[in-house]
Design an enzyme around this catalytic site. Structure first.
Site, short mmCIF file in Angstrom:
data_model
loop_
_atom_site.label_atom_id
_atom_site.label_comp_id
_atom_site.label_asym_id
_atom_site.label_seq_id
_atom_site.Cartn_x
_atom_site.Cartn_y
_atom_site.Cartn_z
N ARG A 1 99.17 -31.27 -31.46
CA ARG A 1 99.83 -31.78 -30.18
C ARG A 1 99.54 -31.50 -28.99
NH1 ARG A 1 105.97 -32.37 -33.08
NH2 ARG A 1 105.07 -29.64 -33.78
N ASP B 1 98.81 -27.31 -34.40
CA ASP B 1 100.08 -27.38 -34.08
C ASP B 1 99.27 -28.27 -33.05
OD1 ASP B 1 101.80 -29.50 -32.99
OD2 ASP B 1 103.06 -28.63 -32.57
#
EC number: 3.5.4.25
Length: 219
Positions: free
Chosen positions: A131, A129
């Site tokens: 983000r 991930d």
């Protein structure tokens, strides 16, 4: 990188009701994010705001892909905010868990050949991930929000908000959209990323219009 700024806003009528769309931008990179605001979101200290951090997913949100639960979560969150008459949805523009649209398509290709969503990201040289949710805390701050009731299954969103000073007083589950194309994806998010995903496979086979031909034979 400089801090994100609030730069524009307007009315946005939707199928879920009238929202204010608020635009945010980093002055140096011009990276953009938006928030949809309904009702009076002031005084969150006394009355925490129903909120959703929704990361951009063109395939799920706009093209109605069944490979993920994103589009289902987006519409459900907007509907719940509308029913409450007050709330915020941050549209967090980090497509493909931060790897971008084209790389997401590359990851989909690897998944077509047997990898799960995490393995595909790693094979492309990315983290599971990529983000950055800190910007969402900054957006809450710019909107004058300090306490939220967060619509999410993702513990990373909660942890980041709390560390940034946004008080998550309640987590509201968002288990929607499970179907035969994304059950493995949801399992991976639960087992490898710690998402709070609740499966009821028999129920979803019975309820899901895409799964009627695949109802397991009962012995």
């Amino acid at each position: 990188m400089s801090k994100i700024q609030r730069v524009a806003e307007a009315n946005l009528p939707t199928e879920f009701g009238l929202f204010r769309i608020v635009g945010f931008e980093f002055p140096d990179t011009k990276k953009e994010h938006v928030a949809l605001v309904m009702g009076d979101i002031s005084n969150s200290e006394e009355n925490p705001v129903l909120a959703r951090i929704h990361s951009e997913c063109l395939t799920g949100d706009a093209l109605h892909s069944l490979k993920c639960d994103c589009g289902f979560q987006l519409s459900t969150a907007l509907r719940q905010i509308s029913e409450a008459g007050r709330g915020v949805l941050i549209y967090h523009r980090e497509e493909g868990r931060g790897i971008g649209l084209i790389n997401k398509i590359r990851a989909y290709s690897l998944q077509d050949n047997g990898m799960d969503t995490i393995e595909a990201n790693l094979a492309l040289g990315f983290a599971a991930d990529e983000r950055n949710f800190k910007v969402c805390a900054d957006i809450f701050e710019l909107l004058g929000i300090c306490k939220v009731r967060l619509l999410t299954n993702n513990p990373a969103k909660i942890d980041t908000m709390k560390k940034a000073g946004i008080n998550v007083v309640e987590r509201i589950p968002l288990n929607v959209g499970e179907n035969r194309y994304n059950t493995g994806y949801l399992d991976t998010k639960a087992k490898k990323m710690g998402h709070y995903i609740v499966h009821d496979n028999e129920k979803h086979y019975l309820d899901c219009p895409y799964c009627q031909s695949e109802i397991p034979n009962k012995k």
